[in-house]
Design a protein around this motif. Structure first.
Motif, PDB file in Angstrom:
ATOM      1  N   VAL A  23       0.856  -1.175   0.000  1.00 11.27           N
ATOM      2  CA  VAL A  23       0.000   0.000   0.000  1.00 11.27           C
ATOM      3  C   VAL A  23       0.897   1.232   0.000  1.00 11.27           C
ATOM      4  CG1 VAL A  23      -1.602   1.364   1.384  1.00 11.27           C
ATOM      5  CG2 VAL A  23      -1.902  -1.105   1.218  1.00 11.27           C
ATOM      6  N   GLY A  46      -8.102   8.566   5.051  1.00 12.19           N
ATOM      7  CA  GLY A  46      -7.350   7.584   4.278  1.00 12.19           C
ATOM      8  C   GLY A  46      -6.535   8.161   3.147  1.00 12.19           C
ATOM      9  N   GLY A  48      -3.800   9.900   3.342  1.00 10.06           N
ATOM     10  CA  GLY A  48      -2.364   9.905   3.585  1.00 10.06           C
ATOM     11  C   GLY A  48      -1.868  11.081   4.394  1.00 10.06           C
ATOM     12  N   GLN A  61       4.757   3.396  11.854  1.00 12.77           N
ATOM     13  CA  GLN A  61       4.869   2.058  12.409  1.00 12.77           C
ATOM     14  C   GLN A  61       4.325   1.050  11.417  1.00 12.77           C
ATOM     15  OE1 GLN A  61       3.579   2.053  16.539  1.00 12.77           O
ATOM     16  NE2 GLN A  61       5.578   2.998  16.840  1.00 12.77           N
ATOM     17  N   LEU A 279      -6.073   1.893  -2.261  1.00  7.86           N
ATOM     18  CA  LEU A 279      -4.692   2.301  -2.535  1.00  7.86           C
ATOM     19  C   LEU A 279      -3.899   1.151  -3.145  1.00  7.86           C
ATOM     20  CD1 LEU A 279      -3.785   4.329   0.675  1.00  7.86           C
ATOM     21  CD2 LEU A 279      -4.232   5.212  -1.612  1.00  7.86           C
TER      22      LEU A 279
HETATM   23  N1  LIG Z   1      -0.226   0.510   9.664  1.00  5.56           N
HETATM   24  C1  LIG Z   1      -0.729   0.493   8.441  1.00  5.56           C
HETATM   25  N2  LIG Z   1      -0.759  -0.627   7.713  1.00  5.56           N
HETATM   26  C2  LIG Z   1      -1.252  -0.662   6.459  1.00  5.56           C
HETATM   27  N3  LIG Z   1      -1.749   0.429   5.837  1.00  5.56           N
HETATM   28  C3  LIG Z   1      -1.752   1.569   6.512  1.00  5.56           C
HETATM   29  C4  LIG Z   1      -1.257   1.680   7.848  1.00  5.56           C
HETATM   30  N4  LIG Z   1      -1.404   2.956   8.270  1.00  5.56           N
HETATM   31  C5  LIG Z   1      -1.965   3.612   7.236  1.00  5.56           C
HETATM   32  N5  LIG Z   1      -2.173   2.793   6.187  1.00  5.56           N
HETATM   33  C6  LIG Z   1      -2.737   3.134   4.888  1.00  5.56           C
HETATM   34  O1  LIG Z   1      -2.418   4.472   4.628  1.00  5.56           O
HETATM   35  C7  LIG Z   1      -3.561   5.182   4.199  1.00  5.56           C
HETATM   36  C8  LIG Z   1      -3.462   6.602   4.661  1.00  5.56           C
HETATM   37  O2  LIG Z   1      -3.611   6.633   6.054  1.00  5.56           O
HETATM   38  P1  LIG Z   1      -3.616   8.004   6.866  1.00  5.56           P
HETATM   39  O3  LIG Z   1      -2.414   8.789   6.545  1.00  5.56           O
HETATM   40  O4  LIG Z   1      -3.802   7.613   8.287  1.00  5.56           O
HETATM   41  O5  LIG Z   1      -4.903   8.721   6.300  1.00  5.56           O
HETATM   42  P2  LIG Z   1      -5.551  10.095   6.784  1.00  5.56           P
HETATM   43  O6  LIG Z   1      -5.515  10.994   5.593  1.00  5.56           O
HETATM   44  O7  LIG Z   1      -6.949   9.746   7.154  1.00  5.56           O
HETATM   45  O8  LIG Z   1      -4.749  10.611   7.939  1.00  5.56           O
HETATM   46  C9  LIG Z   1      -4.730   4.410   4.759  1.00  5.56           C
HETATM   47  O9  LIG Z   1      -5.818   4.476   3.904  1.00  5.56           O
HETATM   48  C10 LIG Z   1      -4.224   3.005   4.847  1.00  5.56           C
HETATM   49  O10 LIG Z   1      -4.535   2.333   3.644  1.00  5.56           O
END
Ligand SMILES: Nc1ncnc2c1ncn2[C@@H]1O[C@H](COP(=O)(O)OP(=O)(O)O)[C@@H](O)[C@H]1O
Ligand SMILES: [Mg+2]
Length: 365
Positions: A23, A46, A48, A61, A279
């Motif tokens: 991803v 989601g 990023g 992490q 993604l």
């Molecule tokens: N620990 C993880 N393991 C796998 N995929 C992750 C993890 N953390 C985030 N993701 C992926 O990264 C994408 C972006 O997450 P994030 O940055 O938290 O979104 P947001 O814009 O809501 O803050 C998520 O949609 C998810 O698919």
């Protein structure tokens, strides 16, 4: 560009390996944060936003930064040792996350959390650090700070805990504040109070700020510039005035249209149709085209992923849409196939911005 930016994120890529495949949560993201500037990062859940911030802080992490740099004060944060990064976090870089419950140590008194944060970064006696802690708590609006400094996190309400987080974030006079959905977990009236505290803290510390939020009202109030993210990509950047007056990416316009913009509690209008794509398996061409009102099935949208087209270098205005010119209020070379697509949503935001942020600022960048 007049001054060197305080933080320059360049070509950042962050990936997670999952049982189903890789991803790419952050996909070649670049943006700058100037001295004293507040940059709002917005996008659906989601997209990023958090992973971008965590990447810069060395706190991802289960995933890996595979490319890019984050130049802060001349050094690349992505190449720093764990020890140097720990020194920066809570020091020159203050952090405020969504959920203070997980960020505060439940078995430490509030005073100890703040004094430890101070003493980890500065050579200050325990007594002086405690005095500073009391002063900081008072400055973020914690009443009877001399007494409350000896209480535990569970004795604080959600809003009060978030004030403590803000106090800790500014305790060591950071150059940069990173606030990730700082008020999302709070109820609406408390949100407004915490926001005010945050705005004051920012003003007092004059720290540059990255404000991550899906709350457009918050951006309208606080951001100087806006970075819009979709599917791990930056899809539009510009000053807050440009973004809210004249969004040049259909996704940004969709976000603005989905909220009328008059206040935080205003009725929500129909959102952008459909869901953000997976993604793991994003659409070909423009990742937004399956949900886009402007695409109309046009071939380039389906086959070629647009670059981030620069619209105005002086204000770092850019859009990742093949047809961004059709969204211009005065579409110079537009095909003219689309009538002015700005609906009431954008008009509402424009009015709001005129009211709360009059006197369009001359931004440097
Ligand atoms: N620990 C993880 N393991 C796998 N995929 C992750 C993890 N953390 C985030 N993701 C992926 O990264 C994408 C972006 O997450 P994030 O940055 O938290 O979104 P947001 O814009 O809501 O803050 C998520 O949609 C998810 O698919
Ligand atoms: Mg997030």
């Amino acid at each position: 560009m007049a001054d060197e930016p305080l933080l320059s994120i360049r070509d950042l890529v962050t990936e997670f390996r999952t049982p189903d495949g890789v991803v790419r949560a952050v996909d070649h993201v670049s943006f700058d944060v100037g001295a004293g500037e507040t940059v709002g990062v917005v996008g659906e859940s989601g997209s990023g936003k958090s992973v971008t911030a965590l990447s810069v802080l060395g706190l991802v992490q289960g995933g890996r930064v595979t490319q890019g740099e984050a130049l802060f004060d001349g050094q690349n944060l992505l190449k720093l040792s764990g020890e140097k990064l720990r020194k920066l976090r809570g020091g020159d870089i203050g952090m405020i996350f969504q959920d203070p419950v997980t960020s505060l140590n439940p078995v430490w008194r509030i005073g100890r959390q703040i004094t430890e944060a101070i003493r980890m970064h500065r050579d200050v006696s325990k007594e002086d650090a405690r005095a500073e802690a009391v002063e900081l708590l008072a400055s973020v609006g914690v009443g009877e700070a001399e007494n409350r400094v000896d209480q535990y996190p569970h004795e604080f309400s959600g809003g009060m805990r978030q004030r403590v987080m803000i106090a800790m974030a500014i305790a060591n006079r950071p150059k940069l504040l990173i606030a990730d959905e700082p008020t999302t977990a709070l109820d609406v009236t408390v949100q407004a109070q915490v926001l005010e505290v945050l705005a004051k803290a920012k003003e007092k510390s004059n720290a540059s700020t990255i404000l991550i939020t899906h709350d457009l009202g918050l951006l309208a109030e606080m951001a100087d510039r806006v970075v819009v993210m979709y599917c791990g990509r930056v899809v539009e950047t510009g000053t807050v005035h440009d973004i809210f007056r004249e969004p040049r990416h259909p996704y940004t316009k969709g976000l603005l249209d989905s909220r009328p913009g008059l206040d935080h509690e205003a009725e929500t209008l129909p959102a952008i149709p459909g869901q953000p794509p997976s993604l793991m398996n994003p659409p070909h061409g423009c990742k937004f085209h399956p949900r886009c009102f402007l695409s109309n099935g046009r071939e380039p949208c389906r086959t070629i992923e647009p670059e981030l087209f620069q619209i105005d270098a002086a204000t770092a205005r850019a859009s990742r849409c093949h047809y961004h010119e059709e969204l211009a209020i005065d579409p110079g070379v537009s095909s003219g196939r689309h009538a002015d697509p700005r609906g009431s949503g954008v008009a509402g935001w424009r009015q709001l911005l005129d009211r709360i942020r009059p006197g369009r600022k001359k931004e440097k960048r």
